[in-house]
Design an enzyme around this catalytic site. Structure first.
Site, PDB file in Angstrom:
ATOM      1  N   GLU A 171       0.039  -1.514  -1.831  1.00 52.99           N
ATOM      2  CA  GLU A 171       0.258  -0.095  -1.998  1.00 52.99           C
ATOM      3  C   GLU A 171      -0.061   0.283  -3.444  1.00 52.99           C
ATOM      4  O   GLU A 171      -0.108  -0.589  -4.312  1.00 52.99           O
ATOM      5  CB  GLU A 171       1.697   0.277  -1.623  1.00 52.99           C
ATOM      6  CG  GLU A 171       2.003  -0.009  -0.163  1.00 52.99           C
ATOM      7  CD  GLU A 171       3.386   0.462   0.277  1.00 52.99           C
ATOM      8  OE1 GLU A 171       4.108   1.055  -0.563  1.00 52.99           O
ATOM      9  OE2 GLU A 171       3.737   0.245   1.450  1.00 52.99           O
TER      10      GLU A 171
ATOM     11  N   TRP B 234      -6.399  -0.261  -1.066  1.00 56.28           N
ATOM     12  CA  TRP B 234      -7.328  -1.393  -1.151  1.00 56.28           C
ATOM     13  C   TRP B 234      -7.533  -2.078   0.197  1.00 56.28           C
ATOM     14  O   TRP B 234      -7.589  -3.303   0.280  1.00 56.28           O
ATOM     15  CB  TRP B 234      -6.837  -2.417  -2.185  1.00 56.28           C
ATOM     16  CG  TRP B 234      -6.495  -1.801  -3.505  1.00 56.28           C
ATOM     17  CD1 TRP B 234      -5.253  -1.741  -4.072  1.00 56.28           C
ATOM     18  CD2 TRP B 234      -7.380  -1.140  -4.409  1.00 56.28           C
ATOM     19  NE1 TRP B 234      -5.311  -1.076  -5.274  1.00 56.28           N
ATOM     20  CE2 TRP B 234      -6.610  -0.696  -5.508  1.00 56.28           C
ATOM     21  CE3 TRP B 234      -8.752  -0.871  -4.396  1.00 56.28           C
ATOM     22  CZ2 TRP B 234      -7.163  -0.007  -6.575  1.00 56.28           C
ATOM     23  CZ3 TRP B 234      -9.299  -0.174  -5.464  1.00 56.28           C
ATOM     24  CH2 TRP B 234      -8.506   0.239  -6.538  1.00 56.28           C
TER      25      TRP B 234
ATOM     26  N   THR C 275      -9.647  -3.407   2.896  1.00 57.73           N
ATOM     27  CA  THR C 275     -11.004  -3.798   3.263  1.00 57.73           C
ATOM     28  C   THR C 275     -11.252  -3.436   4.729  1.00 57.73           C
ATOM     29  O   THR C 275     -10.407  -3.714   5.583  1.00 57.73           O
ATOM     30  CB  THR C 275     -11.207  -5.305   3.058  1.00 57.73           C
ATOM     31  OG1 THR C 275     -10.958  -5.619   1.684  1.00 57.73           O
ATOM     32  CG2 THR C 275     -12.615  -5.736   3.423  1.00 57.73           C
TER      33      THR C 275
ATOM     34  N   GLU D 164      -6.393 -10.720  -3.140  1.00 58.55           N
ATOM     35  CA  GLU D 164      -5.588 -11.806  -2.559  1.00 58.55           C
ATOM     36  C   GLU D 164      -4.640 -12.401  -3.599  1.00 58.55           C
ATOM     37  O   GLU D 164      -4.352 -13.605  -3.591  1.00 58.55           O
ATOM     38  CB  GLU D 164      -6.486 -12.912  -1.960  1.00 58.55           C
ATOM     39  CG  GLU D 164      -7.422 -12.453  -0.858  1.00 58.55           C
ATOM     40  CD  GLU D 164      -6.717 -12.064   0.420  1.00 58.55           C
ATOM     41  OE1 GLU D 164      -5.474 -12.011   0.438  1.00 58.55           O
ATOM     42  OE2 GLU D 164      -7.408 -11.775   1.413  1.00 58.55           O
TER      43      GLU D 164
END
Length: 391
Positions: free
Chosen positions: A129, A158, A160, A364
């Protein structure tokens, strides 16, 4: 220069050869134009799915490829060496399927996994977030129980495949308990109230769509909750362990592809009457690049084999992600240096590789977070014994 690989079966070797051929024939001719024009190659993922390359690490019983992680990650490498945006997309799709595959009920898995793994559907993962990137326990997106449904409100940054995915694996707060107040939901893309902001304008990976997803009264049936209520943070952290291995493999493949371009250039370009690779100063740069890629691959495969054996691998996944992505940044930067002024132009792909490598140190879990995970593991393991397992 093809990587030296060890795989457990001839089937796995054939799969990697198939992937390499696919990358050269289907991906290489399109990558430059798509990245330049910031085009999301949705049809490529459908083709990957029909080729059986989107669900490789999951059980064949549910439509997956039944491959160990050590093989799946080498497939990711091969894709990333040609087109890293696509490789990131494959990794994210696998990540988005993890919660259902690992924590879903038998009924949920049989109902949804075959479609998710079959290739026609593309997944996305909604955890971060705007104010809670590296601290998922601080998320504010909420899922409130209303009869047989949950109603989700909030925003996920963010994401993907945001706006292009067919389903979203979503973490949302169901109570105020910091450690046990998050739950996991499988949300179809066409659910009313779910929308995507315009895609982010990024430095690299411009062929990969990244967007903030908005949840405005998104009503999700309770049977689409994955795992128990409050188990979402545990699911998210387990997912990230696998996702970090995926990004480590993508970074290694990206570095390999950039190195291959630099090596060919050094063999063909002449100065002072001989190829520049024969000048010691440049030859040593290439040697360091090769060593960095080999060390990244070794770290990634070592962690993957622990996972395949059912052993803890959180520490090793963080090591692999840290080593592979830092090395990819160094290798791609050196590739630009090997090409000199040409490397700084868009006539050669190494400048794009350098831009793409940067984000791999960020997503990640940033590499600062990886160092935190590693240092905490060292504290816990200081008095422990070395784990030895037979393969």
């Amino acid at each position: 220069m093809p990587a030296t690989r060890t795989v457990p079966t001839q089937e796995a070797a054939d799969l990697i050869d198939l992937t390499r051929t696919f990358a050269v024939k289907e991906l290489a001719p399109r990558v430059t134009e798509a990245e330049t024009n910031e085009e999301f190659p949705r049809d490529v993922f459908a083709l990957l799915g029909r080729s059986g390359l989107l669900g490789l690490p999951y059980d064949e019983e549910y439509g997956g490829g039944g491959q160990p992680y050590e093989v799946y990650l080498q497939v990711l490498e091969e894709i990333a060496s040609v087109w890293s945006s696509v490789a990131v997309g494959v990794s994210v799709h696998a990540l988005s399927c993890f919660a259902l595959a690992a924590y879903g009920t038998e009924e949920q898995k049989r109902e949804w996994l075959p479609d998710l793994l079959g290739g026609e559907l593309l997944g996305a993962y909604c955890l971060s977030e705007p104010h809670a990137g590296s601290d998922p326990a601080a998320m504010r997106t909420r899922a409130v129980r209303d009869g047989d449904d949950y109603v989700i409100d909030g925003a996920k940054a963010w994401t993907t495949h945001g706006g292009h995915a067919d389903f979203y694996t979503v973490m949302a707060r169901t109570s105020e308990d910091r450690a046990h107040g998050v739950s996991c939901f499988l949300v179809p893309a066409d659910t009313p109230g779910l929308s995507a902001d315009p895609p982010e304008r990024k430095m690299g990976l411009t062929g990969s769509a990244t967007a903030t997803m908005r949840f405005d009264g998104v009503r999700v049936p309770a049977h689409r909750r994955i795992g128990a209520e409050g188990e979402g943070l545990r699911i998210a952290l387990a997912s990230l362990d696998c996702g970090r291995l995926g990004i480590a493999a993508v970074a290694t493949g990206l570095a390999q592809g950039s190195f291959d371009h630099a090596l060919r250039y050094a063999q063909e370009r002449e100065t002072f009457g001989k190829p520049i690779i024969e000048h010691q100063g440049l030859a040593f740069v290439l040697a360091d690049m090769d060593a960095a890629i080999a060390s990244a691959r070794a770290a990634t495969q070592s962690a993957a084999r622990l996972k395949d054996l059912g052993l803890p691998f959180t520490h090793e996944a963080s090591v692999a992600k840290l080593v592979a992505t830092d090395n990819a940044m160094k290798v791609t930067t050196d590739a630009v240096q090997v090409l000199g002024g040409y490397g700084y132009t868009r006539d050669f792909p190494v400048e794009r590789h350098m831009r793409e490598a940067k984000v791999m140190q960020i997503f990640e879990g940033t590499n600062q977070i990886q160092r935190l995970v590693i240092s905490r593991a060292l504290t816990r393991e200081a008095a422990g014994a070395v784990t030895v397992a037979a393969r």
